[in-house]
Design a protein around this motif. Structure first.
Motif: not given
Length: 315
Positions: A235-237, A242-245, A247-251, A291-292
């Motif tokens: 669920h990171e974006r 996103g969540y839970p952390d 993150l901006r750098e998502v594999p 929209e990123g």
């Protein structure tokens, strides 16, 4: 653990059985490949130790037949032939190991012990995997609308990952990560999970904990470092929303899973809406990418994979 010893010479079988006695394993005997296959129909064995030259069915034919039935069953070929050609043929049919005759009995015990230990660990992992998948299905069973969600997300994610030329090892981890991505929902109360009423902020926050709960459930696994990104970060974006952390750098392969997860949700019916058609769902994903909030490369890969597999559309 059970070892099947296949040799047409009675004295050789007796010698090898005595050599294996210190390992405390149960040993079955067969005089040729055909007898060995018949024995394997009666009960499972964890390793096969077979001579190369035998009547009726030789060691190469037996190895090929065994690997067709169970590719992970360890097979050790015993041979007096030291020629490269013989070993190449053995490798071609799937032999896991070779021992030269006359057999060094100490080496025999070490090789057999090592292969049996790997087989035991593999079976334990298979049982653990089955248990985890049962948990996933228990979560999905709480809500008729999510039945089969994990399997579908895994299938769609693999379609996309193949477009990105992911390696076999990456595909294997992605498949398991996709199947288990929502396992943390096992800790969420049914009335919240079903979502058949407007959720409060507290209930929404509870649902957003499921990636962390899933991460904690999988932590004891040896495979945890490889599966963790899919379970914790699906669920990171890329824009950090996103969540839970946050993150901006998502594999990239995690983002493929995220896209597949959303695609399945959109193309599956809910109590409050009809399912979208495949193209409609992809348009939503492409808008999210513009929209990123999703990776454009991941969405492209998912679309390309779905088209190639002719899998567009509601389930």
């Amino acid at each position: 653990m059970r070892v099947l010893l296949v040799d047409d010479e009675p004295l050789q079988r007796l010698l090898l059985m005595r050599a294996l006695a210190p390992l405390g394993v149960e040993v079955g005997e067969a005089r040729n490949g055909r007898e060995a296959l018949d024995l394997l129909q009666e009960k499972p064995f964890h390793l096969v130790l077979t001579d190369l030259h035998m009547p009726v069915m030789d060691g190469l034919e037996l190895t090929q037949a065994l690997k067709a039935q169970d590719p992970l069953l360890p097979v050790i070929l015993l041979t007096a032939d030291r020629e490269r050609e013989v070993r190449l043929k053995g490798l071609q049919v799937g032999a896991d190991d070779f021992l030269n005759r006359p057999v060094d009995l100490s080496e025999l015990r070490l090789r057999v012990k090592g292969h049996l230990e790997r087989r035991r660990l593999q079976e334990e992992l298979e049982e653990l995997e089955k248990t985890l998948l049962v948990l996933v299905r228990a979560v999905e069973a709480k809500d008729a609308y999510t039945a089969g969600h994990g399997e579908r997300v895994a299938r769609y994610a693999l379609f996309g990952a193949e477009e990105l030329s992911a390696s076999p090892e990456e595909l294997k981890d992605l498949r398991m990560g996709a199947l288990l991505h929502d396992i943390g929902k096992v800790g969420i109360p049914d009335h919240i999970l079903r979502g058949d009423h407007p959720l409060t902020e507290a209930e929404r926050a509870y649902i957003r904990r499921h990636p962390v709960l899933g991460d904690e459930i999988l932590r004891p696994l040896k495979a945890h470092p490889r599966l963790r990104p899919y379970v914790r970060w699906h669920h990171e974006r890329p824009d950090g929303s996103g969540y839970p952390d946050g993150l901006r750098e998502v594999p990239l392969l995690v983002q493929v899973l995220s896209a597949a997860d959303i695609y399945d949700a959109l193309t599956s019916g809910r109590a409050y809406r009809a399912p979208l058609k495949g193209e409609e769902a992809l348009e939503v994903l492409e808008k999210e990418a513009r929209e990123g909030r999703l990776s454009q490369e991941a969405v492209w890969a998912l679309r390309s994979g779905l088209v190639r597999k002719r899998a567009l559309g509601p389930r």
